[in-house]
Every structure is written in structure tokens, then in C-alpha cells.
Design an enzyme around this catalytic site. Structure first.
Site, PDB file in Angstrom:
ATOM      1  N   ASN A  47       0.862  -1.185   0.000  1.00  0.00           N
ATOM      2  CA  ASN A  47       0.000   0.000   0.000  1.00  0.00           C
ATOM      3  C   ASN A  47       0.898   1.234   0.000  1.00  0.00           C
ATOM      4  O   ASN A  47       1.477   1.582   1.025  1.00  0.00           O
ATOM      5  CB  ASN A  47      -0.904  -0.026   1.243  1.00  0.00           C
ATOM      6  CG  ASN A  47      -1.743   1.237   1.351  1.00  0.00           C
ATOM      7  OD1 ASN A  47      -1.796   2.043   0.428  1.00  0.00           O
ATOM      8  ND2 ASN A  47      -2.402   1.391   2.496  1.00  0.00           N
ATOM      9  N   SER A  63       3.566  -2.316  10.276  1.00  0.00           N
ATOM     10  CA  SER A  63       5.010  -2.407  10.501  1.00  0.00           C
ATOM     11  C   SER A  63       5.590  -3.776  10.125  1.00  0.00           C
ATOM     12  O   SER A  63       6.521  -4.262  10.768  1.00  0.00           O
ATOM     13  CB  SER A  63       5.362  -2.040  11.945  1.00  0.00           C
ATOM     14  OG  SER A  63       5.015  -0.697  12.192  1.00  0.00           O
ATOM     15  N   LYS A  77       0.116   4.268  -0.258  1.00  0.00           N
ATOM     16  CA  LYS A  77      -0.509   5.457   0.344  1.00  0.00           C
ATOM     17  C   LYS A  77      -0.266   6.663  -0.575  1.00  0.00           C
ATOM     18  O   LYS A  77      -0.240   6.498  -1.797  1.00  0.00           O
ATOM     19  CB  LYS A  77      -0.006   5.657   1.772  1.00  0.00           C
ATOM     20  CG  LYS A  77      -0.150   4.365   2.587  1.00  0.00           C
ATOM     21  CD  LYS A  77       0.041   4.522   4.059  1.00  0.00           C
ATOM     22  CE  LYS A  77      -0.126   3.167   4.732  1.00  0.00           C
ATOM     23  NZ  LYS A  77      -0.037   3.226   6.194  1.00  0.00           N
ATOM     24  N   GLU A  98      -6.753   4.719   7.877  1.00  0.00           N
ATOM     25  CA  GLU A  98      -6.537   6.142   7.554  1.00  0.00           C
ATOM     26  C   GLU A  98      -7.771   6.745   6.892  1.00  0.00           C
ATOM     27  O   GLU A  98      -8.071   7.918   7.093  1.00  0.00           O
ATOM     28  CB  GLU A  98      -5.287   6.273   6.667  1.00  0.00           C
ATOM     29  CG  GLU A  98      -4.017   6.002   7.474  1.00  0.00           C
ATOM     30  CD  GLU A  98      -2.871   5.397   6.676  1.00  0.00           C
ATOM     31  OE1 GLU A  98      -2.893   5.455   5.434  1.00  0.00           O
ATOM     32  OE2 GLU A  98      -1.944   4.850   7.310  1.00  0.00           O
ATOM     33  N   GLY A 129       2.697   2.120  10.802  1.00  0.00           N
ATOM     34  CA  GLY A 129       3.673   3.213  10.700  1.00  0.00           C
ATOM     35  C   GLY A 129       4.380   3.535  12.002  1.00  0.00           C
ATOM     36  O   GLY A 129       5.030   4.564  12.126  1.00  0.00           O
ATOM     37  N   GLU A 187      -5.324  -5.048  10.378  1.00  0.00           N
ATOM     38  CA  GLU A 187      -4.271  -4.040  10.585  1.00  0.00           C
ATOM     39  C   GLU A 187      -4.521  -3.346  11.928  1.00  0.00           C
ATOM     40  O   GLU A 187      -5.319  -2.395  11.990  1.00  0.00           O
ATOM     41  CB  GLU A 187      -4.315  -2.993   9.466  1.00  0.00           C
ATOM     42  CG  GLU A 187      -4.015  -3.551   8.097  1.00  0.00           C
ATOM     43  CD  GLU A 187      -3.426  -2.488   7.173  1.00  0.00           C
ATOM     44  OE1 GLU A 187      -2.320  -2.721   6.668  1.00  0.00           O
ATOM     45  OE2 GLU A 187      -4.034  -1.424   6.983  1.00  0.00           O
ATOM     46  N   HIS A 232      -9.458   1.154   5.026  1.00  0.00           N
ATOM     47  CA  HIS A 232      -8.171   1.348   5.689  1.00  0.00           C
ATOM     48  C   HIS A 232      -8.376   2.312   6.855  1.00  0.00           C
ATOM     49  O   HIS A 232      -9.157   3.270   6.750  1.00  0.00           O
ATOM     50  CB  HIS A 232      -7.135   1.904   4.696  1.00  0.00           C
ATOM     51  CG  HIS A 232      -5.750   1.858   5.245  1.00  0.00           C
ATOM     52  ND1 HIS A 232      -5.297   2.784   6.166  1.00  0.00           N
ATOM     53  CD2 HIS A 232      -4.733   0.970   5.059  1.00  0.00           C
ATOM     54  CE1 HIS A 232      -4.048   2.473   6.502  1.00  0.00           C
ATOM     55  NE2 HIS A 232      -3.686   1.376   5.848  1.00  0.00           N
TER      56      HIS A 232
HETATM   57  P1  13P Z   1       3.155   0.233   7.664  1.00  0.00           P
HETATM   58  O1  13P Z   1       3.638  -1.058   7.049  1.00  0.00           O
HETATM   59  O2  13P Z   1       3.884   1.436   7.195  1.00  0.00           O
HETATM   60  O3  13P Z   1       3.018   0.123   9.142  1.00  0.00           O
HETATM   61  O4  13P Z   1       1.652   0.445   7.096  1.00  0.00           O
HETATM   62  C1  13P Z   1       0.760  -0.607   7.129  1.00  0.00           C
HETATM   63  C2  13P Z   1      -0.440  -0.218   6.368  1.00  0.00           C
HETATM   64  O5  13P Z   1      -1.146   0.703   6.727  1.00  0.00           O
HETATM   65  C3  13P Z   1      -0.730  -0.955   5.138  1.00  0.00           C
HETATM   66  O6  13P Z   1      -1.996  -0.659   4.643  1.00  0.00           O
END
Ligand code: 13P
Length: 251
Positions: free
Chosen positions: A9, A214, A11, A98, A174, A168, A96
Site C-alpha cells: 500500500n 510495521s 498510500k 486512515e 507506521g 491491521e 483502511h
Molecule cells: P506500515 O507497514 O507502514 O506500518 O503500514 C501498514 C499499512 O497501513 C498498510 O496498509
């Protein structure tokens, strides 16, 4: 059908040139070394056509990061499921954390987005997960169950068989704080039991459940070794071809 998947992803990262470099590097590396899993790149929408061109020539598949809940019409700035399907995009992230947090997407809206995708033959990668306070209050099981009930369990069995799930935990996204393999397995097996209760054992067994948060080249192998973890949804580490390919090779 249950599959092993590693999805990146991206982003809101990369310029067009950087995106093309990344996708071509991933394509070259995996084409030299047959992966034991499906490899998906969830690029920003403006790069999907470019990524789809690489997908035609390689083993990479493409995913969008978002879709409109509306079918078509006067919704400035939105991208419909029909548009994605016409660009041969195979998958799309839904829910997601976010999007839930910054764009106020509710379980009800996510259920509609999921329907739009299924109507257009696109596989939703539906994300669920608890925030830190919920985990600390031992409410994570309840949170996950609610997200599934409201966002997905309105689907019939046949529709549900086209869903990929991604667990997740928001506290792991992150932050560099990965869920331990035991924590991931515990929730993945809980999710599978909920699916069995709602549909049946065969549907539960056939559902692909990815872990995200992560995940990196150092921890991927241990996470993917769990019986109920079918792969990963990778954020930061998917932005570097070497790291992403190492994760793919963890299978
Ligand atoms: P990270 O791997 O940067 O923690 O992000 C995970 C994520 O949100 C994948 O959709």
C-alpha cells in the site's frame, strides 16, 4: 479461494517517475525469481494505468486504494468502481484505518463501497483493526466483530467468497511496533471463527486474511508462518523495491 498475497500500500507517496521506477524494479525482480504468492501494488489512482501496463507484462497485480460509494454522476473528484474495472484493476482497499480516521468513512459507507466493487468484479481488500486504547481495554475482539458485522456480514456467502481481509491493528501502522506473531495469529483465528459462525467452515477456510502494520523484511517470515496469516499488507516497506521483494520472498 484462499491465496497467499503480499500487497504494497503506497498510500500518498511517489511522483510519476518514482512510481514507474518502483513498479518496474519490483516487476523485474519478481519475474527473475518466481514468487510463491500473489504480488499486488496498491498505487495512487493516477498511477494505476501505468502500473496496469506493467501488470500486463509481469506477475504484478494492481489495486486501487479507494473507490467512491456512488455509481456515477456529479461527484467531483470521485473515482467509481466501474472506472477502475475499465482499467483492469483487480483489487481495491476498503476501510483502511486512515480512511476511517481522516475521511470519516463509517462501516455503513464501507459496506456500500464493497458492494460497488463486487458489482464490478473487483476484489475488495477489506481492512479492520483496533486502536491502541481499544487493545489496552481488551476491547479488540469486540471492535473486530463489530467492524465485520457492519461492514461485511450483510453479504451473502457467494459475495463474501470474493473478499480478502486485512487485519491491521492501528497501533502497529507506521509505528514500528508490529503485532507479535502470537497476537496476529490470535486475531486471525478469531476472525476465521467469526466467518465460520456467520457462513460456514468451508467459507472460513477459504478466506484470505492478511496482516498489516510495521511488517518488514525482518519480521515477515515469522508473521507469515502462522496458520491463519495468509500474507501481508505492507505500507512503508513497500516503497523500496528491495525490502518489498524480501517480504515477498519470506514465503
Ligand atoms: P506500515 O507497514 O507502514 O506500518 O503500514 C501498514 C499499512 O497501513 C498498510 O496498509
Amino acid at each position: 479461494m484462499r491465496q497467499k498475497i503480499v500487497a504494497g500500500n503506497w498510500k500518498m507517496n511517489k511522483t510519476f517517475e518514482q512510481a514507474e521506477d518502483l513498479v518496474s524494479e519490483i516487476a523485474n525482480k519478481i519475474d527473475d525469481n518466481e514468487p510463491d504468492c500473489e504480488v499486488i501494488v496498491c498505487t495512487p489512482a493516477v498511477f494505476l494505468e501505468m502500473a496496469s501496463d506493467y501488470a500486463d507484462e509481469s506477475q504484478i497485480r494492481t489495486a486501487a486504494q479507494n473507490v467512491s460509494e456512488y455509481e456515477r454522476g456529479a461527484y467531483t473528484g470521485e473515482i467509481s468502481a466501474e472506472m477502475l474495472a475499465s482499467m483492469e484493476v483487480g483489487f481495491c482497499l476498503v476501510g483502511h484505518s486512515e480512511r476511517r480516521k481522516y475521511f470519516g468513512e463509517t462501516d455503513e459507507v464501507l459496506a456500500v463501497k464493497t458492494e460497488r466493487l463486487l458489482e464490478n468484479g473487483i476484489i475488495p481488500i477489506f481492512c479492520i483493526g483496533e486502536v491502541l486504547e481499544e487493545r489496552e481495554a481488551v476491547k479488540h475482539f469486540e471492535v473486530i466483530e463489530n467492524q465485520l458485522n457492519k461492514g461485511l456480514f450483510n453479504l451473502n456467502k457467494e459475495e463474501f467468497s470474493n473478499i480478502v481481509l486485512a487485519y491491521e491493528p492501528v497501533w502497529a501502522i507506521g509505528t514500528g511496533k508490529t503485532a507479535s506473531p502470537e497476537q496476529a495469529q490470535e486475531i486471525h483465528s478469531f476472525i476465521r471463527k467469526l466467518i465460520e459462525k456467520k457462513y460456514d467452515a468451508e467459507t472460513a477456510d477459504n478466506t484470505t486474511i492478511l496482516y498489516g502494520g510495521s511488517c518488514n523484511p525482518q519480521n515477515a517470515k515469522e508473521l507469515f508462518a502462522n496458520a491463519d496469516v495468509d500474507g501481508g499488507l505492507i505500507g512503508g516497506a513497500s516503497l523500496k523495491a528491495d525490502d518489498f521483494v524480501k517480504i515477498i520472498q519470506s514465503f
